[in-house]
Design an enzyme around this catalytic site. Structure first.
Site, PDB file in Angstrom:
ATOM      1  N   LEU A 110      40.670  36.920  44.059  1.00  0.00           N
ATOM      2  CA  LEU A 110      40.317  36.747  42.660  1.00  0.00           C
ATOM      3  C   LEU A 110      41.443  35.943  42.040  1.00  0.00           C
ATOM      4  O   LEU A 110      42.561  36.438  41.887  1.00  0.00           O
ATOM      5  CB  LEU A 110      40.163  38.103  41.959  1.00  0.00           C
ATOM      6  CG  LEU A 110      39.848  38.061  40.457  1.00  0.00           C
ATOM      7  CD1 LEU A 110      38.503  37.398  40.203  1.00  0.00           C
ATOM      8  CD2 LEU A 110      39.857  39.472  39.864  1.00  0.00           C
ATOM      9  N   SER A 111      41.183  34.700  41.696  1.00  0.00           N
ATOM     10  CA  SER A 111      42.241  33.777  41.281  1.00  0.00           C
ATOM     11  C   SER A 111      42.735  34.112  39.874  1.00  0.00           C
ATOM     12  O   SER A 111      41.956  34.115  38.922  1.00  0.00           O
ATOM     13  CB  SER A 111      41.716  32.336  41.313  1.00  0.00           C
ATOM     14  OG  SER A 111      41.291  31.993  42.615  1.00  0.00           O
ATOM     15  N   ILE A 112      44.047  34.386  39.770  1.00  0.00           N
ATOM     16  CA  ILE A 112      44.670  34.722  38.489  1.00  0.00           C
ATOM     17  C   ILE A 112      45.869  33.821  38.222  1.00  0.00           C
ATOM     18  O   ILE A 112      46.033  33.277  37.138  1.00  0.00           O
ATOM     19  CB  ILE A 112      45.132  36.195  38.472  1.00  0.00           C
ATOM     20  CG1 ILE A 112      43.960  37.146  38.766  1.00  0.00           C
ATOM     21  CG2 ILE A 112      45.800  36.535  37.140  1.00  0.00           C
ATOM     22  CD1 ILE A 112      42.903  37.195  37.699  1.00  0.00           C
ATOM     23  N   CYS A 116      42.933  41.118  44.221  1.00  0.00           N
ATOM     24  CA  CYS A 116      42.270  40.729  45.453  1.00  0.00           C
ATOM     25  C   CYS A 116      41.933  41.953  46.281  1.00  0.00           C
ATOM     26  O   CYS A 116      42.141  43.094  45.862  1.00  0.00           O
ATOM     27  CB  CYS A 116      43.179  39.800  46.266  1.00  0.00           C
ATOM     28  SG  CYS A 116      43.758  38.355  45.352  1.00  0.00           S
ATOM     29  N   ASN A 138      47.470  42.117  47.377  1.00  0.00           N
ATOM     30  CA  ASN A 138      46.559  42.512  46.301  1.00  0.00           C
ATOM     31  C   ASN A 138      47.405  42.938  45.109  1.00  0.00           C
ATOM     32  O   ASN A 138      48.177  43.892  45.210  1.00  0.00           O
ATOM     33  CB  ASN A 138      45.679  43.684  46.771  1.00  0.00           C
ATOM     34  CG  ASN A 138      44.915  44.336  45.630  1.00  0.00           C
ATOM     35  OD1 ASN A 138      44.559  43.692  44.657  1.00  0.00           O
ATOM     36  ND2 ASN A 138      44.674  45.635  45.755  1.00  0.00           N
ATOM     37  N   GLU A 140      49.743  41.825  41.360  1.00  0.00           N
ATOM     38  CA  GLU A 140      50.525  40.833  40.631  1.00  0.00           C
ATOM     39  C   GLU A 140      51.999  41.233  40.653  1.00  0.00           C
ATOM     40  O   GLU A 140      52.335  42.416  40.497  1.00  0.00           O
ATOM     41  CB  GLU A 140      50.085  40.735  39.161  1.00  0.00           C
ATOM     42  CG  GLU A 140      48.632  40.364  38.944  1.00  0.00           C
ATOM     43  CD  GLU A 140      48.287  38.940  39.304  1.00  0.00           C
ATOM     44  OE1 GLU A 140      49.229  38.121  39.456  1.00  0.00           O
ATOM     45  OE2 GLU A 140      47.087  38.638  39.427  1.00  0.00           O
TER      46      GLU A 140
END
Length: 628
Positions: free
Chosen positions: A51-53, A2, A75, A77
């Site tokens: 940004l979908s993960i 993101c 932003n 993971e």
């Protein structure tokens, strides 16, 4: 993956205009095309592009705690978020989503700033706590970026990219002359500097707690790698431990709720990652690679060999000189001038990957961790020679000889001895700073105007390397060189390149070989298990031999190198010549323009090798109008 941005009024509780936060996040919309959000509270505003993960349905940001007193934008993971979540639930925390973002909220409430120690991931986040203030944090190795700047009234701005800060209407951008010297020395602006005066980058492995009505503090380090200790045990036992770490690192980064693949160059590192992905996956791994028309730079046949070996769904494209039109796109996404020409190919491979996947694993990080660059072998050899020669002889004989030795770029390799003499004649830290540089001081001084030399007031870009080399937690010269790589080269060049090019096409890139446990393990290896008889990544290659053939493991390293030197003598010769007449470069007052024209002419004629410098000047010319 993101983009984040925000505003924090350090002095008082002035309201934050949500439109200003939205403008900052809109400037980085490419980082998160799947959603946008803004939250404001007394004296603070946080913005997010998604940004979908993970948790596609309920992971929206900014995310608030149930009582509304804590808000986070994130932003990156957290790869171990499920394990951390289970630990938090055992402490009584109740979760509303299945996202890793919510783990940060509850982790903060449970452990405060020490929550960072429990997170295994790549991240940059901002968390506002109504009781404490604004907390900024960046992951251990600096995979994800975070910029911040303070306005005259104490207002703090932050954003994933520089353009987010530039979007604030009250921020005025002016160049920092010292960063110009840094850029020309290395081809990128290091993480401890910024091309725009007044903007800072939160260092890798650091955190910053900003409290109201108190001065802006310096960031605090929360993680570091140490080369001071040595692993015990046989080489065979260390090999098995490394194999387990590699498997864990790759498998943890294969968790996603969207399609996933890998970059495959055909080199050792990306091939090893693909081999481990294939071992862990129940279906064909999506792989992609980029080749070059120039045979000496093209590795695509090796990528195809690995793709066949592991039955991947492989695609490839070729980068040619016509891709020079991409420099405007790169200049936009990097903001600061960035002259690692492999960004062209990295952008193209990310673009290719994004056609089918949203997440791609890369092989970045192994060269820094396991001494895989050719410069490591050269530096180690030079260090042995330095150790045999008295310091006075090196200082009084070798160094003056190096200064007089001509730079014979056109001559056979045995006569191109100037850089080696300079390295042997210098102290070790200065020699390594020279090895990682692009444009040496003697050439930079040739370029600068008298006024610019005065403006930088004696600042010398290489000094940061020399200081860090001397202070490194290390046992020997190779340790110190690698520590500098991990702290300066990796976040400043490699990770900046991968982040900006992948985010430009809304692709999440993950680096399993930068798992912090793997990095710390590599740092404890005896030097001979990293670099042995001139062969870098010795134990890594030995470990990967159970998956990869020798012609991949032990072929000559090519690197992801773009053939700009050949281009500037061929299809881009006119572009090189035009740099000597550039109104943009001349308008800065920084350069001796006839010197640029002579350098371009010498390169085109083959009398000297200045392709990388010309690329630096071209990228600088493209960046300046976007910044000022």
């Amino acid at each position: 993956m993101c983009g984040i941005a925000g505003i924090f009024h350090r002095e008082g509780l002035k309201p934050v205009d949500p439109a200003r936060v939205a403008a900052m996040t809109d400037a980085i919309a490419h980082r998160g095309p799947d959603g946008a959000g803004v939250w404001t509270g007394p004296g603070v505003g946080l913005g997010h592009r998604r940004l979908s993960i993970i948790d596609l349905a309920t992971g929206d940001q900014p995310m608030l705690s149930p009582d509304g007193r804590i808000c986070v934008v994130f932003n990156g993971e957290i790869y171990n978020f499920r394990a951390v979540r289970a630990e938090l639930e055992a402490h009584g925390h109740v979760f509303r989503t299945a996202s890793d973002t919510e783990v940060i909220l509850h982790g903060w409430r449970q452990w405060g700033p020490d929550c960072l120690d429990r997170f295994d991931g790549m991240f940059a986040f901002a968390l506002h706590d109504a009781d404490l203030g604004l907390f900024l944090a960046r992951d251990r190795l600096g995979v994800k970026p975070l910029h911040y700047a303070e306005l005259g009234d104490g207002t703090l701005l932050f954003a994933s990219e520089l353009k987010g800060i530039l979007a604030h209407p009250r921020f005025r951008s002016t160049p920092d002359p010292r960063a110009i010297e840094d850029y020309l020395a290395f081809g990128y602006v290091p993480d401890d500097a910024c091309f725009v005066a007044g903007v800072r980058k939160l260092p890798a492995g650091h955190r910053l707690l900003v409290r109201r009505d108190l001065p802006l503090p310096e960031p605090q380090r929360w993680w570091d790698v140490s080369f001071a200790d040595r692993a015990t045990g046989s080489a065979a036992a260390l090999e098995e431990e490394l194999a387990d770490l590699l498997r864990q690192a790759v498998r943890s980064r294969m968790v996603a709720d969207v399609p996933l693949g890998a970059f495959l160059s055909g080199g050792v590192d990306s091939s090893g990652v693909v081999a481990l992905m294939a071992e862990a996956s129940g279906q064909a791994v999506e792989t992609c690679s980029i080749g070059f028309a120039e045979a000496g730079h093209d590795e695509s046949r090796y990528a195809e060999q690995i793709a066949r070996r592991f039955a991947t769904a492989h695609r490839s494209r070729t980068v040619e000189a016509m891709d020079i039109g991409l420099v405007d796109t790169l200049a936009h996404h990097f903001d600061e001038p960035f002259a690692d020409a492999s960004a062209l190919a990295t952008y193209r491979v990310a673009e290719l990957a994004r056609e089918r996947v949203t997440v791609a694993l890369s092989g970045d990080g192994a060269d820094e961790a396991f001494a895989g660059y050719r410069r490591h072998a050269f530096f180690a050899a030079e260090e042995r020679v330095r150790g045999l020669l008295p310091s006075g002889f090196r200082r009084n004989v070798v160094a003056p000889l190096a200064a007089r030795w001509p730079k014979l770029d056109w001559a056979p390799r045995p006569l191109r001895f100037k850089s080696t003499l300079e390295g042997i004649g210098a102290e070790a830290g200065a020699a390594y700073a020279q090895a990682v540089g692009v444009t040496p001081p003697r050439i930079r001084q040739r370029l600068y105007s008298n006024g610019f030399r005065h403006a930088i007031a004696g600042h010398r870009a290489e000094e940061r390397w020399e200081r860090l080399y001397a202070a490194a937690p290390a046992r020997d010269a190779l340790d110190r060189a690698q520590y500098c790589d991990l702290k300066l080269w990796l976040p400043g060049d490699i990770l900046t390149k991968v982040d900006r090019t992948s985010m430009a096409v809304s692709l999440e890139a993950r680096e399993p070989l930068l798992d912090h446990r793997l990095i710390q393990f590599a740092a404890t290896l005896p030097a001979g298990l990293r670099l042995k008889r001139g062969e870098g990544k010795y134990l890594l290659k030995r470990t990967l031999s159970r998956w990869l053939p020798d012609d991949i493991l032990y072929r000559r390293k090519m690197g992801f190198v773009t053939p700009v030197s050949a281009w500037f003598r061929g299809p881009l010769a006119d572009t090189a010549a035009a740099l000597g007449r550039s109104e943009i470069l001349a308008g800065t007052g920084w350069f001796d323009m006839p010197a640029i024209a002579r350098i371009a002419a010498e390169h085109r004629a083959g009398r000297s090798e200045q392709g990388r410098l010309l690329w630096q000047l071209l990228m600088l010319e493209k960046a300046l109008p976007r910044l000022f």
